[in-house]
Design an enzyme around this catalytic site. Structure first.
Site, PDB file in Angstrom:
ATOM      1  N   CYS A 121     -28.239  15.110 -31.536  1.00  0.00           N
ATOM      2  CA  CYS A 121     -27.390  14.613 -30.444  1.00  0.00           C
ATOM      3  C   CYS A 121     -26.139  13.914 -30.946  1.00  0.00           C
ATOM      4  O   CYS A 121     -25.201  13.714 -30.185  1.00  0.00           O
ATOM      5  CB  CYS A 121     -28.192  13.686 -29.540  1.00  0.00           C
ATOM      6  SG  CYS A 121     -29.560  14.521 -28.746  1.00  0.00           S
ATOM      7  N   HIS A 263     -23.433   9.592 -25.289  1.00  0.00           N
ATOM      8  CA  HIS A 263     -24.507  10.583 -25.236  1.00  0.00           C
ATOM      9  C   HIS A 263     -25.449  10.215 -24.090  1.00  0.00           C
ATOM     10  O   HIS A 263     -25.895   9.075 -23.975  1.00  0.00           O
ATOM     11  CB  HIS A 263     -25.262  10.599 -26.563  1.00  0.00           C
ATOM     12  CG  HIS A 263     -26.486  11.444 -26.510  1.00  0.00           C
ATOM     13  ND1 HIS A 263     -26.457  12.745 -26.050  1.00  0.00           N
ATOM     14  CD2 HIS A 263     -27.775  11.190 -26.831  1.00  0.00           C
ATOM     15  CE1 HIS A 263     -27.680  13.237 -26.101  1.00  0.00           C
ATOM     16  NE2 HIS A 263     -28.494  12.314 -26.565  1.00  0.00           N
ATOM     17  N   ASN A 293     -30.329  15.573 -20.725  1.00  0.00           N
ATOM     18  CA  ASN A 293     -29.848  15.372 -22.089  1.00  0.00           C
ATOM     19  C   ASN A 293     -29.487  16.741 -22.674  1.00  0.00           C
ATOM     20  O   ASN A 293     -30.365  17.566 -22.911  1.00  0.00           O
ATOM     21  CB  ASN A 293     -30.963  14.694 -22.900  1.00  0.00           C
ATOM     22  CG  ASN A 293     -30.600  14.489 -24.358  1.00  0.00           C
ATOM     23  OD1 ASN A 293     -29.633  15.059 -24.865  1.00  0.00           O
ATOM     24  ND2 ASN A 293     -31.385  13.671 -25.039  1.00  0.00           N
TER      25      ASN A 293
HETATM   26  N1  ACO Z   1     -44.204  12.611 -15.613  1.00  0.00           N
HETATM   27  C1  ACO Z   1     -45.141  11.719 -15.233  1.00  0.00           C
HETATM   28  N2  ACO Z   1     -45.750  10.901 -16.090  1.00  0.00           N
HETATM   29  C2  ACO Z   1     -45.398  10.967 -17.389  1.00  0.00           C
HETATM   30  C3  ACO Z   1     -44.423  11.876 -17.842  1.00  0.00           C
HETATM   31  C4  ACO Z   1     -43.824  12.729 -16.895  1.00  0.00           C
HETATM   32  N3  ACO Z   1     -42.886  13.633 -17.243  1.00  0.00           N
HETATM   33  N4  ACO Z   1     -44.274  11.727 -19.175  1.00  0.00           N
HETATM   34  C5  ACO Z   1     -45.120  10.752 -19.549  1.00  0.00           C
HETATM   35  N5  ACO Z   1     -45.817  10.285 -18.468  1.00  0.00           N
HETATM   36  C6  ACO Z   1     -46.825   9.249 -18.415  1.00  0.00           C
HETATM   37  C7  ACO Z   1     -47.483   9.007 -19.756  1.00  0.00           C
HETATM   38  O1  ACO Z   1     -48.563   9.891 -19.957  1.00  0.00           O
HETATM   39  C8  ACO Z   1     -47.909   7.577 -19.639  1.00  0.00           C
HETATM   40  O2  ACO Z   1     -49.106   7.516 -18.897  1.00  0.00           O
HETATM   41  P1  ACO Z   1     -50.278   6.440 -19.269  1.00  0.00           P
HETATM   42  O3  ACO Z   1     -49.635   5.097 -19.080  1.00  0.00           O
HETATM   43  O4  ACO Z   1     -51.323   6.757 -18.293  1.00  0.00           O
HETATM   44  O5  ACO Z   1     -50.620   6.734 -20.700  1.00  0.00           O
HETATM   45  C9  ACO Z   1     -46.828   6.917 -18.784  1.00  0.00           C
HETATM   46  O6  ACO Z   1     -46.197   7.998 -18.083  1.00  0.00           O
HETATM   47  C10 ACO Z   1     -45.810   6.168 -19.588  1.00  0.00           C
HETATM   48  O7  ACO Z   1     -45.355   6.997 -20.651  1.00  0.00           O
HETATM   49  P2  ACO Z   1     -44.280   6.520 -21.688  1.00  0.00           P
HETATM   50  O8  ACO Z   1     -44.028   7.595 -22.687  1.00  0.00           O
HETATM   51  O9  ACO Z   1     -44.663   5.156 -22.192  1.00  0.00           O
HETATM   52  O10 ACO Z   1     -43.005   6.376 -20.722  1.00  0.00           O
HETATM   53  P3  ACO Z   1     -41.617   5.650 -20.998  1.00  0.00           P
HETATM   54  O11 ACO Z   1     -41.408   4.585 -20.031  1.00  0.00           O
HETATM   55  O12 ACO Z   1     -41.425   5.346 -22.464  1.00  0.00           O
HETATM   56  O13 ACO Z   1     -40.579   6.810 -20.620  1.00  0.00           O
HETATM   57  C11 ACO Z   1     -39.172   8.409 -21.730  1.00  0.00           C
HETATM   58  C12 ACO Z   1     -40.597   8.031 -21.344  1.00  0.00           C
HETATM   59  C13 ACO Z   1     -38.399   8.658 -20.459  1.00  0.00           C
HETATM   60  C14 ACO Z   1     -39.224   9.684 -22.554  1.00  0.00           C
HETATM   61  C15 ACO Z   1     -38.504   7.263 -22.516  1.00  0.00           C
HETATM   62  O14 ACO Z   1     -39.376   6.822 -23.540  1.00  0.00           O
HETATM   63  C16 ACO Z   1     -37.198   7.656 -23.143  1.00  0.00           C
HETATM   64  O15 ACO Z   1     -36.243   7.947 -22.457  1.00  0.00           O
HETATM   65  N6  ACO Z   1     -37.103   7.608 -24.478  1.00  0.00           N
HETATM   66  C17 ACO Z   1     -35.891   7.981 -25.184  1.00  0.00           C
HETATM   67  C18 ACO Z   1     -35.907   9.457 -25.375  1.00  0.00           C
HETATM   68  C19 ACO Z   1     -34.601  10.014 -25.894  1.00  0.00           C
HETATM   69  O16 ACO Z   1     -33.560   9.429 -25.710  1.00  0.00           O
HETATM   70  N7  ACO Z   1     -34.697  11.176 -26.527  1.00  0.00           N
HETATM   71  C20 ACO Z   1     -33.596  11.964 -26.887  1.00  0.00           C
HETATM   72  C21 ACO Z   1     -32.958  11.568 -28.168  1.00  0.00           C
HETATM   73  S1  ACO Z   1     -31.581  12.566 -28.471  1.00  0.00           S
HETATM   74  C22 ACO Z   1     -31.885  13.906 -29.538  1.00  0.00           C
HETATM   75  O17 ACO Z   1     -31.477  13.886 -30.673  1.00  0.00           O
HETATM   76  C23 ACO Z   1     -32.612  15.139 -29.105  1.00  0.00           C
END
Ligand code: ACO
Length: 336
Positions: A121, A263, A293
């Site tokens: 990214c 980004h 993204n």
């Molecule tokens: N729909 C519903 N529930 C979900 C989903 C989904 N799509 N995905 C995960 N959950 C659930 C999990 O199973 C978990 O359930 P549990 O509590 O029963 O175990 C709960 O939701 C919380 O999951 P987390 O992973 O802790 O959720 P979080 O609040 O961290 O949000 C997210 C996840 C949106 C991915 C966040 O962590 C994030 O944005 N991280 C940054 C990611 C990013 O920027 N990546 C790209 C980098 S750029 C590149 O180079 C490609």
């Protein structure tokens, strides 16, 4: 080639984007996996994303070609006017040839130097910094810089892969940068960093041996593996840090910059950065709701939208900021 002009300015002379037609909404995802519009919007700010049609749609090179065509038209240049082409991508159609040579051939750019840079990214920001220096030095006159990724090929649209699947979309966006007689134009400051020790938080494994610890599962091979919370923490820390570092290098205050072109990884990360620097929403644009993204295309896509909306003007200062897999992070602060 000799250094004709040791010091000269560099201008963003044109930009253009290309998006696949197919929209993948949160409602569509609800039918494919156990998720909800409410969960996705609350955690990420995303409502829909574009995905290329896996059977008939454009490839990475095709999307990149269309974006470059738009950018050349915007700059009023022909493909043969380019003397360098830099493509930021982590999803080239094949290990070789790269997207750069394929796009250069498709547009009949001649034997222009064309290459790919993979910094995930952060790829567009890194490429912009590199292309700027090649232009400022006097070596190159007209440089195409494309950010393009078709990352949806590498996500698993089942409940098993939902953590990453909801985030990503496909897109391409390109700039033409040109040497300019006005020495004041171009990069004011730049920052580029990597931490390969953080690779385990975001990667696409191609075989069992590439997994960390005991995480191997056949369903994960060839799919984006992401520790969302670790990446989130990294981004929330590094985003403001890299902005501060770049402002400091430039001797500027946060309010001196007209646009923070960031980004688009998560609306919450962007809103946290806005709050941290006390920025009005119009100074840090969020378009993740419509595209998700889009990896290397993310920053130039925001800039292109700002330009199309008539919000980019000569004399402004613009900072491009990105972070991503690698881990990588960086910024590019321009005087327009
Ligand atoms: N729909 C519903 N529930 C979900 C989903 C989904 N799509 N995905 C995960 N959950 C659930 C999990 O199973 C978990 O359930 P549990 O509590 O029963 O175990 C709960 O939701 C919380 O999951 P987390 O992973 O802790 O959720 P979080 O609040 O961290 O949000 C997210 C996840 C949106 C991915 C966040 O962590 C994030 O944005 N991280 C940054 C990611 C990013 O920027 N990546 C790209 C980098 S750029 C590149 O180079 C490609």
């Amino acid at each position: 080639m000799s250094f004709v002009h040791a010091h000269r300015g560099v201008r963003i002379a044109g930009c253009g984007s290309s998006l696949p037609e197919r929209r993948l909404t949160n409602a569509d995802l609800e039918k494919m996996m156990d998720t909800s519009d409410e969960w996705i919007v609350k955690r990420t700010g995303i409502s829909e994303r574009r995905v290329f049609d896996r059977d008939h749609g454009p490839s990475t090179a095709k999307l990149g070609e269309q974006a470059l065509r738009e950018a050349l038209a915007d700059a009023d240049l022909a493909p043969t006017d380019l003397d360098l082409l830099v493509v930021a991508t982590m999803t080239a159609d094949m290990p070789t040839p790269g997207v750069g040579p394929t796009v250069a051939a498709a547009l009949e750019c001649g034997n222009v130097g064309a290459m790919d840079i993979n910094a995930a990214c952060s790829g567009f920001v890194f490429s912009l910094n590199v292309a700027h220096e090649m232009t400022r030095s006097g070596r190159y006159q007209n440089v195409g810089v494309i950010g393009v990724d078709t990352i949806t090929r590498f996500v698993d649209y089942s409940t098993y892969g939902r953590g990453a699947a909801i985030l990503f979309g496909d897109a391409a966006s390109a700039f033409i940068i040109r040497a300019d007689a006005d020495e004041r134009l171009g990069l004011i400051a730049e920052t580029m960093h990597t931490d390969g020790h953080g690779a385990k938080h975001l990667f696409i494994p191609t075989c069992a041996e590439q997994f960390y610890e005991d995480e191997y599962d056949d369903r994960k091979v060839g799919r984006v593996q992401m520790n969302g919370q670790a990446v989130f923490k990294f981004a929330v820390k590094k985003f403001p840090e890299v902005i501060e570092q770049t402002l400091e290098k430039a001797g500027l205050a946060a309010e001196d910059v007209d646009h923070y072109v960031c980004h688009q990884a998560n609306a919450r990360i962007l809103e946290a950065a806005r709050d941290r620097f006390g920025l009005a929403p119009e100074r840090l644009t969020v378009n993740i709701d419509r595209y998700g993204n889009t990896v290397a295309a993310s920053c130039p896509l925001v800039f292109d939208e700002l330009k199309q909306a008539g919000r980019v003007e000569p004399g402004q200062k613009v900072m491009f900021i990105a972070f991503g897999a690698g881990l990588t992070w960086g910024a590019s602060l321009w005087q327009l």
